[in-house]
Design an enzyme around this catalytic site. Structure first.
Site, PDB file in Angstrom:
ATOM      1  N   ALA A   1       0.805  -1.219   0.000  1.00 37.33           N
ATOM      2  CA  ALA A   1       0.000   0.000   0.000  1.00 37.33           C
ATOM      3  C   ALA A   1       0.839   1.271   0.000  1.00 37.33           C
ATOM      4  CB  ALA A   1      -0.939   0.008   1.208  1.00 37.33           C
ATOM      5  N   CYS A   2       2.155   1.132   0.085  1.00 38.41           N
ATOM      6  CA  CYS A   2       3.049   2.285   0.190  1.00 38.41           C
ATOM      7  C   CYS A   2       3.657   2.599  -1.173  1.00 38.41           C
ATOM      8  CB  CYS A   2       4.144   1.981   1.208  1.00 38.41           C
ATOM      9  SG  CYS A   2       5.417   3.243   1.316  1.00 38.41           S
ATOM     10  N   SER A   3       3.440   3.804  -1.664  1.00 41.35           N
ATOM     11  CA  SER A   3       3.967   4.175  -2.983  1.00 41.35           C
ATOM     12  C   SER A   3       5.495   4.217  -2.988  1.00 41.35           C
ATOM     13  CB  SER A   3       3.393   5.514  -3.444  1.00 41.35           C
ATOM     14  OG  SER A   3       3.801   6.562  -2.587  1.00 41.35           O
TER      15      SER A   3
ATOM     16  N   ARG B   1       6.556   0.600  -3.288  1.00 44.37           N
ATOM     17  CA  ARG B   1       6.341   0.122  -4.664  1.00 44.37           C
ATOM     18  C   ARG B   1       7.402   0.700  -5.597  1.00 44.37           C
ATOM     19  NH1 ARG B   1       0.972   1.424  -3.359  1.00 44.37           N
ATOM     20  NH2 ARG B   1       1.049   3.210  -4.779  1.00 44.37           N
TER      21      ARG B   1
END
Length: 121
Positions: free
Chosen positions: A13-15, A18
Site C-alpha cells: 500500500a506504500c507508494s 512500490r
C-alpha cells in the site's frame, strides 16, 4: 545475509515501497520481495537487520498516528533491542521500504535513496 541477492521489505500500500521494487526491476535486479506484514520478522531477524542498517535504529520505527495511539514514546525506542521489541509487537510500525543486499541495508526513503543504493551495490 552474506550473499549479494537483493531483498526488499515491502508494503504493497506504500507508494515509496512500490517505487523501490520498480526501481530494482528497472535496474535489472529481481528482488526477493518480503511483505513484512504478511510475514513479520522475528526479533533475531530484526536485530540482524539493525546490525547492517546504515540508519539509526530509531529510524526503522515509524512515528505515525498509530505509534501515538499505542501510547509509545519515541525516546523509549532508540536502541536496537528497544526497536526490535516494538517491531515484533507492532510490525506495521516498520519504516519502509528496507533494501538489503549483502552486509548492507538502508531505509529507501526518500525514493531517490533507494535508487542510489541500487546503483552502489
Amino acid at each position: 545475509m552474506a550473499d549479494d541477492s537483493l531483498r526488499i521489505l515491502h508494503h504493497t500500500a506504500c507508494s515509496t515501497s512500490r517505487h523501490a521494487v520498480d526501481a530494482a526491476r528497472a535496474a535489472g535486479a529481481e528482488p526477493e520481495v518480503v511483505q513484512y506484514l504478511k510475514t513479520p520478522l522475528t526479533r533475531p531477524e530484526i536485530l540482524d537487520l539493525l546490525r547492517i542498517l546504515q540508519d539509526a535504529p530509531a529510524d526503522l520505527v515509524r512515528k505515525d498516528k498509530y505509534f501515538k495511539e499505542q501510547g509509545l514514546d519515541p525516546d523509549a525506542h532508540t536502541t536496537p533491542e528497544q526497536v526490535a521489541d516494538v517491531l515484533v509487537q507492532h510490525p506495521r510500525l516498520m519504516e519502509r521500504p528496507v533494501l538489503i543486499r549483502g552486509d548492507r541495508a538502508i531505509i529507501g526513503r526518500p525514493k531517490d535513496r533507494a535508487e542510489r543504493f541500487l546503483r552502489e551495490t
